[in-house]
Each structure stands twice: as structure tokens, then as C-alpha cells.
Design a protein around this motif. Sequence first.
Motif, mmCIF file in Angstrom:
data_model
loop_
_atom_site.group_PDB
_atom_site.id
_atom_site.type_symbol
_atom_site.label_atom_id
_atom_site.label_comp_id
_atom_site.label_asym_id
_atom_site.label_seq_id
_atom_site.Cartn_x
_atom_site.Cartn_y
_atom_site.Cartn_z
ATOM 1 N N GLN A 666 -16.850 -25.041 59.390
ATOM 2 C CA GLN A 666 -17.876 -24.550 59.318
ATOM 3 C C GLN A 666 -18.814 -24.360 60.089
ATOM 4 N N GLU A 668 -18.475 -25.777 63.096
ATOM 5 C CA GLU A 668 -18.399 -25.580 64.046
ATOM 6 C C GLU A 668 -17.839 -23.735 64.555
ATOM 7 N N GLY A 669 -17.813 -22.984 63.465
ATOM 8 C CA GLY A 669 -17.534 -21.379 63.433
ATOM 9 C C GLY A 669 -19.607 -21.046 63.550
ATOM 10 N N ALA A 672 -20.622 -21.614 67.614
ATOM 11 C CA ALA A 672 -20.534 -20.654 67.578
ATOM 12 C C ALA A 672 -20.981 -19.017 67.962
#
Lengths: 772, 154, 286
Positions: A666, A668-669, A672
Motif C-alpha cells: 500500500q 509503495e503503490g 507511486a
Amino acid sequence: MKKGLRIVGRSVARAEALAKATGRARYTSDFKRGDMLVAKALWAKYPHALIKSIDTSAAEQLAGVAAVMTAKDLPGRNGYGIMVPDKPVIADGKTRYEGDPVALVAAVTEEIATKALELIKVEYEVLTAYDDPREAMKDDAVLIHPNHPAADKGNLLTVVKLDRGDVEKAFREADIVIENYYETPMVEHCYLEPDICIAEPDDLTGGLHLICAQQAVYATKRCLAPVFNLPHHKVRVSSPIVGGGFGGKEDSSLDVAAVAGVLALKTKKTVCFELTREEVFRTTGKRHATYIKHRMAATKEGKITAVDVETVLNKGAYTSMGGLREPAHAVTMRTAAYAAGVYAVASAKARSYSVFTNTPYSCAFRGFGVPQAIFAVECQIDELARRLNMDPIELRRKNILRDGDHTIYGQVMKESRGLGLEECMDKVRDSIGWDKPLAQSAGPVKRGRGFAVFMYGTGIPLLFEGASCFAVLNNDATLNVNIASTEMGQGVMTVMAQMAAEALGLNYEDVLVSFSDTGRAPDSGPTVGSRSTVMVGNAVLDACRQLKDRLLAFAAKPFKADPRDLAIEGGKIFVVGKPETAESLAALIAKAYASQVPLAATGVWYPPQPSFRAEDGQGEPMHAYAFGAHAIEISVDTETGVITVDRSVFACDVGKAINPAAVEGQMEGGAAQGIGWGVMEEQVMENGVMQNAAFHNYMIPTIKDLPDLESIIVEHPNELGPFGSKGIGEPPIIPAAPAIRNAVWDALGIKMNAIPLTARTVLAEIQKNGKA
Amino acid sequence: MAVDIKFILNDKPVELQVEAQEILVDTLRERLGLTGTKKACGTGDCGACTVLVDGEAVRSCILLTASVDGKKVLTIEGLGTVENPHPIQQAFVDAGAVQCGYCTPGMVLTAKALLDKCPNPTTEQIKEALAGNLCRCTGYTKIIKAVKAAAKKN
Amino acid sequence: MKETLYFGPKTLAEALALLDKYRDKAVIVNGGTDIVEKLAHRAVDPEAIVYIQGIPELKTIKEEAGFVSIGGTATYKDVLASPLCGKFAGLIQSVREIGSAPIRVVGTPAGNIGTAVPAADCNVALMALGARIVLAKLGGERVVETKDMFVAYCKTQLEPGELIKEIRIPVTDAGTASAFAKLAKRKAQDIAQVSASVRLTAEGGVCKDIAIALGAVGPTAVRVPSLEKALVGKSIDACLAEVKKAVPPELRLRNPRNKQYKEAVVGVLIGRVLKAAYEELAGGGK
């Protein structure tokens, strides 16, 4: 925190990951069959227009066409919406954005359906289309919803107000005032799975089954039953696994389900309605674009004393998550509530205006308006640090909310609910080497470093808060847990199974979680607002506790022990401290089954009742918060304006990571998406028409646009969360954009207040400032 | 006009009659029931529909089915199964590189094409190979880890 | 609805006969990265599809008579793997920037020319390299300079019945080098905002001959004779100073949203490719 956890806190592999990696996992689109009718919509040719006439006769004559529908052919109410039923299934007399269907077709093939659309003749009278809410809220603007309950306010849907303390006095007495105007863009969720619904008439019940990729099966049932003119119990809504949602599939799922559903009822056949990527871009909900005037008052020692914030939000064509009962507007309310960010500020005034335009409707998108509000605050405090010549992290440390402090909406912060922001800040500071200056090169490339923090309340106060589930113990000591939440990649199947196995003493593999089907589970609430781990997790624990209590009470007699001295672990039941007494749990369950011990339970959980007063925006809307700190290093090519994100270090306080790998996923996403929002993403509208409705002109980050995303998990437990957890689904998107903006200022000495920071806008600023 | 074609699909010969404009992703999904190949954009921009043709990663949403006549096609179903996954598939699961999963089959196959030619890729080589595959969930960090782990296992 | 015919000729002669028969009712599918999407969505609905990737004689890359010639069905991947093409740094740099690996596996330089998108990376490099395009039709061939190939937005000199047989790049000696660069909105798989390519011949630090081509600055890729003329005979340092702020009159920018940006960076980009080409020369051809 509980000691000796066996399963919770471990990064067990996702329950469904192998099926996904081998292509065996079936999404809604994978259930299509050749004998289903294919639905297509004739979208509004003009985003804002009066429909003068529609002629469908030629389309109806085309061989292979099963049904052509216009607004006059609907079975029930021609309106739906999560809060207000103001979005028509088929435009009736008027179009308000390019995603309004004017007519619907169902045909035996997609080719015939497309051909039929071409045969429909529509006459329009074109009206001025508004992209910008600041234009749409002017007195002389054309009314987008002349018959709306809010039409007396023009195109202004709502105003959320927040007042605390004496703001005027605070600004009069301030040593320093920072005032800026910020802009954030409308952006698309860009989940990879396009929206789709398969609607199947149920001849047995006279009802309808909607199989539809989405985030909220119960909301879909409630919102659409009146559209189908069916009682709620005859509308079954289910969702296979979902290929990403990010908030969007709380709303766009209604759009596709309404269309497929009315055509299925009309034709008495199974109908599939699947959007193309271009249709996803043009017709589904978006993140609210915002325009924020932010004033911040502070002392020369760096204590923030007041904020005064005015936010204009682009509501788009329909109400969606907004409401009529103020302040029940999920996104608008948060832009006011988070107007001072994570800081303890004594006096505050915030006004948030949500305004109809002719763009796609704005809906939930990861963070519900908090990213927009925090963007402004985190830019403001960076400027304050510059003006005071203070370290931006130390200035933040002086001002952050601590135990016993009040937020600007009057919520008291409690250590017992987990306040881990300072630890996040320190860990990020150390990890990125904040005190070591960045190396600069001689060429045109300049480097910079920026910092930002956030907090985010778990759940969705003011809408519906609470969750329920079913749990059924089987005779072989396995457990079924049925929840109505959606599995959309976040890992709800996995973390619920981990928590249930931990609570009941079962093996992780012996728990199966079924999801998102109103025919199988009670309402767990929508899968939004970073709420599932806490709300649904607590409901699952409640069910497991009931089952465990019953089993232990039943076992007391054969074990000749007090139930409190019995334990279950790894499929065995035994007297604590006496492993030799262990007996198979399956055997015990079989006996319990034969002895009329109920082996099914309904679990429920409700957080403390949220409040938020309409008059002044004061109350206690949230029970706990996730926190985080993000540092980002960037390079700017000063000759071309191109920004490269070189490094990202991110720490989040999640209370307790039930599954650390899922939490990192969660984070890292979210990072991004936050970076995408900061530097490249933007839905470009011209007079209500989207100009970049494809993945080759609407940019989202590729693997080459992102650095290695470094994640640090911090755990300050929440006494009300299962195992201490807090919601972490949405918040990781929040701080990247302001951190990048602050890094650009650091690199160039130039302040930019509108994102995305594209090469074009950055270079224009460099030239304006004569720094090329 | 129906075109008669023959090709090797997941190691088995296939004979089909296809239409001139028929697109490979539709043939795979709708006629052959191989729904592991995902269609997310239909314009060749996202990589979700990636399959291997003669060992090269290509986009099946912008490939005429008729043009694979005489070639070897590998879809995600031909790589490994739940019972017997390919090391790359297992590495994606173990690294936590699978979230919503819609990009995963395309990512896995693109990684396979890379590792077949370049068994020990650098981070830069992995990024170059996967740059055409969009993922909205993971931020790619765990995907890179998965590809590296799969390379190590080989 | 009339059904489309599909042909997969195995020889050039077969292909030309088919194109002659169907003329403007035929669509050539080469790599297909642009046209197949249009066929799939029926944006193009031809009588016949002529798929030419199965023609071995068009797939070769060879050197003869002072030219490296790239066959009409050679893919970008073939170009990248070819030592002959490796002599043209500008070409290789442009091909590396195209789409992503799965696009380069099927996409072709010839197809790129046929589609004639003004931002097409490879076309700009070929234009700077002075490449010639051989157009074949039943019973004849003609050769067109790349700079004359593009007549309007997505429109070329290619006539019904014709096919791009090969692209001939003149071989240069050690005193000449080339380079390509582009600016895009993201780091991969993106269309150029502006692209630039040069072929530079220099001696003793002085520009002896130069060709400059630009992409995405108008309806077609363009050569920039105004600048080329001004630079010949000047020292490279003087050239670099001159191009940096240049906004050549060959630019034909309409969209006000990006006009200012493109004008601001076009000179920077020309300067960068000029510098890169010169550094290659100074570094002894590598």
C-alpha cells in the motif's frame, strides 16, 4: 500490544496471488459468455446541452438488436447516486457531461450494438459547458441542474463551514502570515480493469443478479433497487476479485450496473456492459480538482496560531459522494477538516465550496480530499520554515498534534489510539540523511530535497460506519468468514484470514474468506476510507470470539476445566500449561455440532458514533489516525524543466501491520500514485470534452519514472483497532506531491503552487524567474 | 473471408478459422477461453495483454490473429499452474508483487522474455524490459524484487 | 457488412500484385503497432489486409553501393541488433526511445514512415541522416528523400499500390557522426514533446556540413535548413551558442498549450544532439 502472535504480523503470501500470477483468477470480464447480450451506450455528443429529439427507429429495426432504450423506457426511478439520486440512468431532456448516456442498446454482438448506436439520431441545443468551478459558480452561469434541490444556490452544491477560536485576532497578532493560492488537478484512478457489469435476471425469484467489479455491493443494491423498481431483497449484487479500484469503483460500478440492469430487465436476458478504456476516461468519476486559498498565521518562534482557508472543489456533473445534508460531503468536509493538516492550531476558519461543472463527476479517490488539503498545508509550512530560516522538520515538530491536543475540528488526540508521527519523521530524517546536503553538479541539472507529513482518519464518518460479517465453523475445524468487502488487490482476504486464524487458534490455511456478495454476507460497509482492516477486522474478531467462547464453554465439561483455562492453537484444544490434554479441535466441534452448539455467528463492530456539526464543523468524526512522513529527492533539468524523482523514503504509522508486505504494498503503490499526481497526471478538459482519454496521452508513472520506493513501517497501536491496527489503504498517496514541490523549491529556489509539476510548467517558471 | 491458420499455442498445435481483423487478445479470451490474458486498454499502451510470440513479449491487443500463423504463442496459462507454478510466478507471489493482479500475467510473461535472454539482469535492464507494462497498485518496487529473485533461482 | 479479405504474401512480387489489385481499398499491415488498433476498432475498414511481415526478402539489412539499406519489414529490434545500423548513433538512439521493448519487437522503421506521425522518433533520425526511401509498385520503383516524404499530418508521398521496400542510409566516413534526443512527459513509452537529430561533419572543431531534423514541431517532421546554412563554417562552440536560443522558422506550432514550451526547448535539444555528435567525432567515432 498482544504478545506471542502466531499469524498476525507475518507477511504470509496473499491468498489469491498464485491464482492471479497463473492467470487462473477470474475477474468479472472473465465470466462473459457468447450468449450474453452486449450493451452499448450512446454518450452525449455535447457535454452540456438540451436534448430536443431522439429517433431510435432505425436502430430498433437492425437485425440482432434486442433493445433500444431512452429515458422514457426505464422501469423505475431515472436517478441514482451514493448520496443523492441525481445522476440519470439515461439523460432525460438534458446532458450534463460527456458521460451521460442518451440512449442504450443491447444486441447480440458488439459490432451490431455499435452499428445500432450510429443509427440513432439526436438533436441537441448546445449550452455553455463549464470545466472550471470558479466560472460555474458565478451568478450569471447557466444552471447545470435547474431542478436540483440545491438549485437555489446556482451551481454551488454545498458549503462546508468550520470555525474555531478567534481567527481575526490571531491574524492581527501574528508575527508572520503566509498566504498562497494552490491548485490541484482532476485525475483519473486508472485502475487497470475497465468497469464492467453482467446483469442476470433471476427467473426463480423475479429479481436481478448484478455481477459487477466494484467496492461496495450493499451500496449498489440500495442505490439501484429503485432504478429497477425492485425490492432490495430481490437485488443480489456480487463482485468477483477487482482489478483495482482506488475509490473509483464505488461510483462507476453504479453507472455500468444501472445500464446492464435496466437492459437485462427489458430483454429478460443476461446483459454485459463493459467500458472501453476511453469510456473509463470520459465517463467515470475523478479526483476533485481543487483551488485553495490558504492563509497561515504564526509567531516568530514558529508556532502556527491560525489558518484561514477557502477551497473551491470541482464537483463535476453529479453529486456522487457529496450530499444535501451538510456537512455530509465525504470529500468537501475533509478539505475543511484537514485545512491545518497535522498541526495543533488554536484558531481556524475554513470554507469549502463544492460546485457543479460539466466535467465527469468527482468521487472518492484514495484519500477523499485529504491529499488536496494536505498539499496546501505542507507547502505552507515549508514556506514558513524558509521565512523563519528554520529546519522544516524541526518546525513541523514544534507544531504537530500531540496527546490531548485538539484538531481544528475539536477532536482530542489520544496516545492510546496511536500517535506515531514524530517517530515517522525521525526515521525518515535519519534514513534519507536529511542533515547531509545533496551533492550538486556543475551542469544544468539541479538537485533538491523535500519533506511532507500527513495524518488520515480511519473510516468514513457521516456516511455509514460499522461492519458486520458471518463466520461458520465446519466440522473439520476449518472456518468460513463471509464479508461483503471487496478484494481489489489490497489483500482483504488475507488479512481477515490472518486475524480470524489468530483469534480462533486455527491455522491460517484453515480459514477461507468469501467476499463481496450480498447473497452471502451481511453489510460490511463499502471497501473505502481505509476502513476494512479496522471495522471489518473487528467484526470478524467479534464473530470469532463468540465461536471460541461457545466452544470453550462446551469443552469445559469434558476437559473438567474452567473455560478460561482452555486454549485453542493449531487445530488443537488443551488446558493451558498441560499439552498432554490436547485433543483434536475437529473432534470437539463434531461433538459440539451434535450437542446443539451453534457453529455460526454474526460479528459486528461499530466505532464511537462520529460527529461533525454543520454550523461550525466541530465534533469528533474520527476514532483513530494513520500518520506518515515522506522525504523525496529530485533532479530538475533547468534547460528543459524535466523533473526526475531520484529517491523516496516513506514512513507510516499503521498501528499494527497485520501483514507487513501488504502494508508496504500500500505504501509503495500510494507513493507511486502520489508521485504521478505531483509530476505528470492531469485530466485535460476543454469545454467539457476530455483531451487525453488514452494511456498514451494521460500519463501515469512507468517503472522508469519511479525510484526504488523505500518504506518504513512504524507501529503505535490503536486501542480500538484489531491487534492495534489503523487504516493504511489510502493515506500513502498523500505526502508525495507536496514533498516533490518542496524539493523543487529546494533545487531551484522557485515556489510553484500548482501541480502537476510538468516540464512545461517548471520551465515556464524558471524562465519567468530568470534562472535558466 | 475466414482465414485458416495453424500455430502452436502453449506447446499444443491449434488450427483455427479467424476473421481478417480478428485481434489475438479476443481470440485467446473469447474463442479459446484463455482469460488469463487481460485486456485493459485495447490500444497497445499498457501491456496487460502481453503474450510471447516466438519467445518475444508482444501486445496481443494490437496483433492480428492471422499474423501468428506458423508461430509459437505462449500465454500465462502455458507458463505454469497453481499446482506447478513457474519460478517467475512463484517469485511474484513470494515478493508480494501481486496486488490487484490485472497487470500480473503481462508482467510475468515480459519478465520471462527478459530472463530467457538475460538470465542475470541489472535493475536498469529490468526497468527497460518492463517499461511498457503499466501497474497502478505496486509502484513496481516489489516487481523488480520479484524478477531479481526469479533470476537468482534459475 | 462486407467481409475484409486477408492476405499474407510470401514474396514482394505477390504483395505488389495484391496492392495493385486493391489499390486504396487495401491496408498494409507491417508491424501493425498503429494500424491494427484502428482495424480492431473498425476506424479503418478496408477490403483487403495485406500482411507483409512474412516476406523474407524485405527483412534484410545490408550494405551496398555506399548505402546501408534497411528492408521494409525489418523491425526496430532488427535495427538494434544490426552492426551495420550500429554505425549510425542517431538512428540507434532514436530506436531505443521508441515505445517499449514489446513495441520494438514488432514495429518497423518503414511502418513508422508510412504512418508519418510528426513525433515519430525514427523518422527524425532518418531525415537527419539523409536517408532515401525506396517505394516499390507493380512494374516500378522510385526513390524519395526522407525530407520530401512527409506531405501533411500523417500523410506521405506513398500512393495506392505502393509499398516501402527499403530505407537507404548513406554511409559516411569517420568525419561524420549523428545523434538523436527527445523530450517526453515521462521516462518511457511516451510520444516526443520535441525531438531533434543531427548528422554532423566537422573538421578541426569547425562544422563542415550539418543536417538537422526536428519532430513534433508541426504537422510533419522537418529539416531545418535555416539553421543548417547558418552553422556551416562556424566553430562548434559558436554553433552551440547559436542554436541554444534558436527558434527556427521551420517550426509550425499551433496548440497554444505547448507552443511556448516547444519553442523554449527546441534549441536546447538541438544543442544537445549537436554536442553529442561532436563528442562522438572527437572521441574517434565512438
